[in-house]
Scaffold this active site. Structure first.
Site, PDB file in Angstrom:
ATOM      1  N   CYS A   7     -22.449   0.200   7.834  1.00  0.00           N
ATOM      2  CA  CYS A   7     -21.246   1.026   7.889  1.00  0.00           C
ATOM      3  C   CYS A   7     -21.559   2.487   7.584  1.00  0.00           C
ATOM      4  CB  CYS A   7     -20.184   0.480   6.939  1.00  0.00           C
ATOM      5  SG  CYS A   7     -20.714   0.293   5.225  1.00  0.00           S
ATOM      6  N   CYS A  67     -12.944  11.211   6.612  1.00  0.00           N
ATOM      7  CA  CYS A  67     -12.678   9.920   7.259  1.00  0.00           C
ATOM      8  C   CYS A  67     -11.773  10.116   8.481  1.00  0.00           C
ATOM      9  CB  CYS A  67     -12.019   8.971   6.266  1.00  0.00           C
ATOM     10  SG  CYS A  67     -11.525   7.384   6.953  1.00  0.00           S
ATOM     11  N   ASP A  89       0.782  -1.243   0.000  1.00  0.00           N
ATOM     12  CA  ASP A  89       0.000   0.000   0.000  1.00  0.00           C
ATOM     13  C   ASP A  89       0.814   1.294   0.000  1.00  0.00           C
ATOM     14  OD1 ASP A  89       0.495   0.950   2.648  1.00  0.00           O
ATOM     15  OD2 ASP A  89      -1.383   0.183   3.439  1.00  0.00           O
TER      16      ASP A  89
END
Length: 413
Positions: free
Chosen positions: A214, A239, A153
């Site tokens: 969610c 976020c 990542d």
């Protein structure tokens, strides 16, 4: 002239590659990976979505995502390795870690970040897998040499799309990769190789169904549902993981109360996901376990000044409170001390936030806590006053905000 010898050679090579693919899975599991699957290294199907997401500014301050060279490499994994033919995609479980503490006096740290930095753990094992693959391919006669490159990542690669193509799972509404037999408490790794391995069948189903737990649970409204193509959309600028890790400046005031006592990352959208409670979790990697006060992550060596020849897992350094439900006041005291921060963050993903960023996060958490109790808590207020004189202006700003949340008596000197 008969084609039989040529067909026979092609069949033998195909069998050798299938044998190698099965051995790759077995070797990957031996190295601690839970799922080990293979996808073709071909251009992404999500280039248009990526362009639109970036144009809308959903990536916030993560400018590295929008660099033209990085965008092109995300569009096509072959740009990250000349001659890439296949991608070996792995999952490495970190586990749910059990229920989070319900105490508002502790700092909540995302489960993946409580122990060793997963980048180091997974990359090291991908390198080991590549070394083994190079030797095994030669032994089976399918390649004299295998070139490869591992990603965890940090490189420009769409790991979740590759994981779906490799058959691991689907994109949940929370944008996480969900394995139908494991849930989502895992990190992804990808090993690009210049060998054409037989791919696994892709995962084509969307098993979220009508569930939107969610979306309902996200306290900042960062999850935006699915777009017209069915892709899940997140506004990273809202976020909590972005706000507490990637954002380098001030956390928007209107979002600070929603952060609660989460000081690094956020697991809310995973905690409410039914798939994370449906099946027994894979055995988590011990390196990711939460640390007690003063403990270093497993595998992190002692530094000069610590006991000579000491066991890095057993010898405590009393400069930090650990990651297993650490009290907020102890976290802030640590973050205001550069030496203590160095001890706390060394070998950990938490280092990504930086000392000032982490101190900022804890100030917000303490401000939220003080706003919920009657009268100022003396120890917290004293620490916030120290933070209000911190050398970093970001820390000072958030400490003063927290003191204001505590009431007029807290701001008075």
């Amino acid at each position: 002239m008969s084609d039989a010898p040529r067909d026979s050679a092609g069949h033998a090579r195909g069998e050798a590659l299938r044998t190698l693919a099965a051995r790759i899975e077995a070797k990957g599991r031996e190295l601690g990976f839970d799922r080990v699957r293979i996808a073709d290294a071909v251009p992404s199907d999500h280039g248009a979505f990526l362009d639109r997401w970036l144009e809308e500014g959903r990536h916030g301050e993560m400018g590295y995502l929008a660099r033209p060279d990085a965008v092109e490499r995300r569009r096509d994994p072959r740009r990250s390795l000349d001659g890439a033919r296949s991608v070996i995609v792995v999952t490495h479980p970190y586990g749910s870690g059990g229920p989070q503490s319900e105490s508002p006096d502790v700092g909540l740290i995302a489960r993946y970040a409580r122990g060793r930095d997963y980048h180091r753990v997974v990359k090291g094992r991908l390198r080991e897998l590549l070394r083994w693959l190079d030797a095994e391919a030669g032994r089976l006669g399918v390649a004299e040499r295998v070139e490869g490159r591992g990603h965890v990542d940090t490189g420009p690669l769409l790991e979740r799309e590759l994981a779906r193509r490799a058959g691991i799972g689907w994109f949940g509404r929370n944008t996480m990769m969900i394995d139908p037999g494991r849930g989502s408490y895992f990190v992804l790794g990808a090993l690009l190789v210049d060998l054409a391995l037989p791919p696994d069948p892709p995962f084509t189903a969307d098993r979220c169904g009508s569930c939107h737990a969610c979306l309902d649970a996200c306290p900042t409204g960062a999850l935006l549902g699915r777009d017209e193509s069915g892709a899940p959309v997140i506004d990273a600028t809202r976020c909590i993981s972005y706000l507490t890790i990637e954002l380098r400046g001030s956390i928007p005031e209107e979002l600070r109360p929603a952060i609660g006592n989460r000081v690094f990352g956020c697991d809310i959208c995973q905690e409410v996901c039914p798939w994370n409670g449906r099946f027994p979790a894979a055995h988590p990697e011990p390196a990711y376990a939460a640390r007690g006060p003063g403990q270093r992550p497993p595998g992190v060596e002692a530094v000069p000044g610590e006991a000579e020849g000491s066991d890095p897992e057993a010898t405590p350094d009393p400069l930090h409170p650990g990651t297993a439900d650490p009290p907020l006041v102890e976290l802030l005291a640590m973050a205001l001390d550069p030496d203590a921060w160095e001890s706390f963050s060394r070998g950990s993903s938490i280092r990504r936030a930086g000392r000032a960023g982490f101190a900022r996060n804890v100030c917000v958490a303490l401000g939220n806590r003080l706003a919920a109790v009657e009268g100022p808590a003396s120890e917290a207020v004293a620490l916030l006053r120290r933070a209000a004189d911190d050398p970093d202006p970001i820390v000072r700003e958030h400490a003063r905000w927290a003191l204001e949340r505590a009431g007029p008596g807290a701001t008075a000197r």
